[in-house]
Design a protein around this motif. Sequence first.
Motif, PDB file in Angstrom:
ATOM      1  N   ALA A 270       0.816  -1.206   0.000  1.00 56.61           N
ATOM      2  CA  ALA A 270       0.000   0.000   0.000  1.00 56.61           C
ATOM      3  C   ALA A 270       0.852   1.257   0.000  1.00 56.61           C
ATOM      4  CB  ALA A 270      -0.926  -0.001   1.216  1.00 56.61           C
ATOM      5  N   SER A 271       2.137   1.142   0.329  1.00 60.20           N
ATOM      6  CA  SER A 271       3.012   2.301   0.383  1.00 60.20           C
ATOM      7  C   SER A 271       3.419   2.818  -0.991  1.00 60.20           C
ATOM      8  CB  SER A 271       4.282   1.955   1.182  1.00 60.20           C
ATOM      9  OG  SER A 271       3.956   1.611   2.508  1.00 60.20           O
ATOM     10  N   VAL A 272       3.174   2.077  -2.043  1.00 59.01           N
ATOM     11  CA  VAL A 272       3.495   2.553  -3.380  1.00 59.01           C
ATOM     12  C   VAL A 272       2.766   3.862  -3.648  1.00 59.01           C
ATOM     13  CG1 VAL A 272       3.308   2.092  -5.848  1.00 59.01           C
ATOM     14  CG2 VAL A 272       3.945   0.258  -4.296  1.00 59.01           C
ATOM     15  N   GLY A 273       1.462   3.870  -3.428  1.00 62.89           N
ATOM     16  CA  GLY A 273       0.685   5.082  -3.638  1.00 62.89           C
ATOM     17  C   GLY A 273       1.154   6.221  -2.754  1.00 62.89           C
ATOM     18  N   LEU A 274       1.475   5.901  -1.524  1.00 70.95           N
ATOM     19  CA  LEU A 274       1.943   6.934  -0.592  1.00 70.95           C
ATOM     20  C   LEU A 274       3.273   7.523  -1.041  1.00 70.95           C
ATOM     21  CD1 LEU A 274       1.137   5.213   2.817  1.00 70.95           C
ATOM     22  CD2 LEU A 274       0.043   7.258   1.925  1.00 70.95           C
ATOM     23  N   ASN A 275       4.177   6.660  -1.486  1.00 69.27           N
ATOM     24  CA  ASN A 275       5.505   7.140  -1.866  1.00 69.27           C
ATOM     25  C   ASN A 275       5.492   7.915  -3.177  1.00 69.27           C
ATOM     26  OD1 ASN A 275       6.774   6.245   0.432  1.00 69.27           O
ATOM     27  ND2 ASN A 275       7.324   4.265  -0.433  1.00 69.27           N
ATOM     28  N   VAL A 276       4.645   7.512  -4.112  1.00 69.90           N
ATOM     29  CA  VAL A 276       4.503   8.290  -5.335  1.00 69.90           C
ATOM     30  C   VAL A 276       3.869   9.640  -5.006  1.00 69.90           C
ATOM     31  CG1 VAL A 276       3.313   8.398  -7.565  1.00 69.90           C
ATOM     32  CG2 VAL A 276       4.438   6.289  -6.847  1.00 69.90           C
ATOM     33  N   HIS A 277       2.933   9.633  -4.074  1.00 69.38           N
ATOM     34  CA  HIS A 277       2.333  10.890  -3.592  1.00 69.38           C
ATOM     35  C   HIS A 277       3.416  11.788  -2.998  1.00 69.38           C
ATOM     36  CE1 HIS A 277       0.325  13.496  -0.628  1.00 69.38           C
ATOM     37  NE2 HIS A 277      -0.773  13.383  -1.371  1.00 69.38           N
ATOM     38  N   LYS A 278       4.307  11.201  -2.191  1.00 67.98           N
ATOM     39  CA  LYS A 278       5.393  11.983  -1.578  1.00 67.98           C
ATOM     40  C   LYS A 278       6.324  12.570  -2.630  1.00 67.98           C
ATOM     41  CE  LYS A 278       5.771   9.604   2.892  1.00 67.98           C
ATOM     42  NZ  LYS A 278       6.646   8.761   3.748  1.00 67.98           N
ATOM     43  N   LEU A 279       6.614  11.760  -3.663  1.00 74.43           N
ATOM     44  CA  LEU A 279       7.485  12.257  -4.736  1.00 74.43           C
ATOM     45  C   LEU A 279       6.913  13.519  -5.361  1.00 74.43           C
ATOM     46  CD1 LEU A 279       8.588   9.033  -6.668  1.00 74.43           C
ATOM     47  CD2 LEU A 279      10.109  10.692  -5.585  1.00 74.43           C
ATOM     48  N   LEU A 280       5.636  13.490  -5.677  1.00 72.26           N
ATOM     49  CA  LEU A 280       5.007  14.654  -6.299  1.00 72.26           C
ATOM     50  C   LEU A 280       4.960  15.839  -5.345  1.00 72.26           C
ATOM     51  CD1 LEU A 280       2.066  12.869  -8.164  1.00 72.26           C
ATOM     52  CD2 LEU A 280       3.942  14.126  -9.228  1.00 72.26           C
ATOM     53  N   SER A 281       4.633  15.573  -4.105  1.00 80.58           N
ATOM     54  CA  SER A 281       4.558  16.661  -3.117  1.00 80.58           C
ATOM     55  C   SER A 281       5.918  17.296  -2.881  1.00 80.58           C
ATOM     56  CB  SER A 281       4.000  16.137  -1.786  1.00 80.58           C
ATOM     57  OG  SER A 281       2.673  15.709  -1.932  1.00 80.58           O
ATOM     58  N   ASN A 282       6.932  16.452  -2.703  1.00 83.01           N
ATOM     59  CA  ASN A 282       8.263  16.958  -2.356  1.00 83.01           C
ATOM     60  C   ASN A 282       8.977  17.606  -3.535  1.00 83.01           C
ATOM     61  OD1 ASN A 282       7.829  15.961   0.211  1.00 83.01           O
ATOM     62  ND2 ASN A 282       8.987  14.079  -0.121  1.00 83.01           N
ATOM     63  N   LYS A 283       8.857  17.000  -4.714  1.00 82.88           N
ATOM     64  CA  LYS A 283       9.592  17.498  -5.879  1.00 82.88           C
ATOM     65  C   LYS A 283       8.910  18.683  -6.550  1.00 82.88           C
ATOM     66  CE  LYS A 283      12.886  14.342  -5.851  1.00 82.88           C
ATOM     67  NZ  LYS A 283      14.331  14.682  -5.655  1.00 82.88           N
ATOM     68  N   LEU A 284       7.586  18.673  -6.559  1.00 77.21           N
ATOM     69  CA  LEU A 284       6.872  19.739  -7.256  1.00 77.21           C
ATOM     70  C   LEU A 284       6.207  20.729  -6.311  1.00 77.21           C
ATOM     71  CD1 LEU A 284       5.189  17.682 -10.144  1.00 77.21           C
ATOM     72  CD2 LEU A 284       7.361  18.938 -10.160  1.00 77.21           C
TER      73      LEU A 284
END
Length: 400
Positions: A270-284
Amino acid sequence: MIKGNAVVGQSGGPTSVINSSLAGVMSAVKNTANIETLYGMHFGIEGFMKEDLWDLSAQSDSVIDGLRQTPSSALGSSRHKVQESDFPRILEVFKKFNIRYFFLIGGNDTMDTIHRVEEYCSREGYELYGVGIPKTVDNDLYGTDHTPGFASAARYNALSVQQAGALARDMKKVDQFVVYQTIGRDAGWLAAATVLAKKQEDDAPHLIYCPERVFDADKFIEDAGKCIDKYGWVSVVVSEGLKYADGTPVSASQDADKFGNTEFGAMGGASVGLNVHKLLSNKLGLRGEFQITESLIMSAIDRAIPEDLQRAFDCGVKAVELAAAGTSAVMVTIEREEKEGKVSFQYGTAPLSSVAVRAKSMPEDYINEEGNFVTDKFLDYIKPLIPELPAFTRLEDKFA
């Protein structure tokens, strides 16, 4: 053919149509002269070894009919991997209840169980006819065009992405992205199927990532940024089995503990969605949502496709017909036929030896070169399986 009793079990994760396959077996056995009593394994092969059996022959026709519209696994499931030490006990129970016909409904691990049990009984001189009935929402079974349960689960995902996309599009001044995670450790069939939500260029999904391709975080951020620039938001679909080039699961946390060690996500896949969410939040530096359905798609009878339910039932019937005719060590398959632009489906068989413990990935040409969407070839594959999704209305561009 030898007269005797039969047993059927359900294994692995359930689907919205697995009970329809069970109903097919129960219905067909009633009309099979050489099968006297049909038993049901309560909680799979584990329950079988404990002699936890239900008399399915005593069930009424109304129960059989009702099972065709009932989600989950009516017999209870099991993920027990059969060990060599289990075989003598399994054979002992077969002999005690005079079971000569063995049916299991499940995925590749389940097919491995039937294969190994049937081979053991053959070596021991015990006449047994074992036939597998395909089931998995992942659609990763070899030898069959698709598996019962996949189309309904795919429709659930496509509908979810379609409706979540409409919400995200209208809320893009608040949230600029939405990440939707699907089941699929080794194969991206379910993620790919969400393409059916897209009717116009700016509709969700914009990006689809399947485990057949390496996930490149930098390329992903670049792709997502382009969508946001173009549409004002981005819809991303990811499979739970995504991995980076070095083999690290995307589900692994990118946070470090106080010793500098990478922390793995407590939620597992379930952390895949969370980590992709983090990537977008942190990078953009943007705000967005993530949605994880997990097992919901396995039990959504309200979103089940009638043709999927029927094929599941037919696979159960076909398994009994094959065994009663002396066929063993095979899995029932669904075969696609295309004539004059029309697609139809028939039933066949595949040797259990070629199906067991293998995962069928999506073909290379079903995923685009960028690795972030599907191709027209995949659309040709998926469209005959899933009815057209509803069309939503947009306001016309008429400004005051």
